[in-house]
Design an enzyme around this catalytic site. Structure first.
Site, PDB file in Angstrom:
ATOM      1  N   ASP A  99      17.394  -2.287  -8.050  1.00 27.15           N
ATOM      2  CA  ASP A  99      16.361  -1.323  -8.436  1.00 27.15           C
ATOM      3  C   ASP A  99      16.856  -0.525  -9.632  1.00 27.15           C
ATOM      4  O   ASP A  99      18.060  -0.388  -9.847  1.00 27.15           O
ATOM      5  CB  ASP A  99      16.011  -0.369  -7.281  1.00 27.15           C
ATOM      6  CG  ASP A  99      14.624   0.248  -7.455  1.00 27.15           C
ATOM      7  OD1 ASP A  99      13.699  -0.154  -6.738  1.00 27.15           O
ATOM      8  OD2 ASP A  99      14.458   1.129  -8.342  1.00 27.15           O
ATOM      9  N   LYS A 179       4.314  -8.127  -5.588  1.00 26.47           N
ATOM     10  CA  LYS A 179       3.217  -7.165  -5.720  1.00 26.47           C
ATOM     11  C   LYS A 179       2.488  -7.413  -7.049  1.00 26.47           C
ATOM     12  O   LYS A 179       3.122  -7.578  -8.090  1.00 26.47           O
ATOM     13  CB  LYS A 179       3.802  -5.747  -5.733  1.00 26.47           C
ATOM     14  CG  LYS A 179       2.735  -4.654  -5.607  1.00 26.47           C
ATOM     15  CD  LYS A 179       3.131  -3.370  -6.295  1.00 26.47           C
ATOM     16  CE  LYS A 179       4.265  -2.585  -5.726  1.00 26.47           C
ATOM     17  NZ  LYS A 179       3.913  -1.717  -4.610  1.00 26.47           N
TER      18      LYS A 179
END
Ligand SMILES: C[S@@+](CC[C@H](N)C(=O)[O-])C[C@H]1O[C@@H](n2cnc3c(N)ncnc32)[C@H](O)[C@@H]1O
Length: 237
Positions: A99, A179
């Site tokens: 991340d 996503k």
């Protein structure tokens, strides 16, 4: 933090294509969200954990011993779910996660704070993985600028890069879950994926907010690089 025209404080939630929400509205939403409360009770870092849990309950993607890549992992809900399902804490399976933001340790998860769009990221992830992956999942949400067209391109660009990476590291039969946001801009990506995977569909788990255009692209049954190249060669003959 900016103020709106009424002088109220506003928070700008830039990730996930979400609109600006006043702090009061955001807080109300959090307090009334059953998934936020449930995540606290279950010890999950985020309500997003239930999106992956739901998708996995329906499609049975995560199994003991699997190797999983979690892109855009912070604060760690998906990593927690994946680590539990594949048995990462006791070494049966493996979860590698990255991340832009820091992420607190999740037992069994190998994490690096890294921009996925950095040219060094794929190599770094491959080193962390140390072999092929059974699942590449991405809950990444590109930062938004407020300009609709630009934002859509950035979002699709991020997913396309993730899909390219998946096609490099996935084992045959593997899964890509990412996503996306409803826009129609991902149509060419869908066509590409249909070549490489036995099944490609959109899924919208109940935990994904109804008023959000967020949904997930689920591609299963990766045909493997060799099969795909052979198919492409046959098409050009
Ligand atoms: C919706 S959150 C992920 C939530 C997570 N799946 C969970 O269950 O807790 C999206 C994350 O994507 C990350 N992200 C966005 N762009 C990224 C990039 N280029 N590289 C790495 N992470 C990125 C953001 O920092 C953010 O933490």
């Amino acid at each position: 933090m900016a103020k709106d025209t009424t002088g109220r404080m506003r928070v700008t939630v830039k990730s996930g294509g979400r609109m600006k929400l006043s702090s009061k509205l955001w807080l109300e939403r959090q307090l009334n969200d059953p998934y936020v409360a449930q995540a606290k009770r279950d010890g999950y870092r985020s309500r997003a954990a239930y999106k992956l849990t739901e998708i996995d309950d329906k499609f049975r993607l995560l199994k003991s011993g699997m190797a999983v890549v979690d892109l855009g992992a912070a604060p760690g809900g998906w990593s927690q779910v994946a680590a539990k399902k594949v048995g990462a804490a006791d070494g049966r399976g493996k979860v590698v996660a990255i991340d832009l933001l820091e992420m607190g340790e999740v037992p069994g998860v190998t994490f690096a704070q890294l921009d996925f769009l950095d040219p060094s990221a794929p190599e770094r992830l491959r080193e962390m993985l140390g072999g092929g992956a059974d699942i590449v999942m991405s809950d990444m949400a590109a930062n938004t600028t407020g300009h609709r067209k630009t934002d859509q391109l950035r979002i699709v660009g991020l997913v396309e890069t993730a899909a390219m990476f998946a096609s490099e590291v996935l084992k045959p039969g593997g899964t890509f879950l990412a996503k996306v946001f409803q826009s129609g801009a991902d149509a060419s990506l869908m066509t590409e994926l249909k070549r490489d995977y036995a099944s490609v569909k959109h899924v919208k788990p109940a935990a994904s907010r109804k008023d959000s255009s967020e949904r997930y692209l689920l591609a299963t049954g990766f045909r493997g690089g060799a099969a795909r190249d052979a198919e492409a060669a046959a098409e050009t003959e």
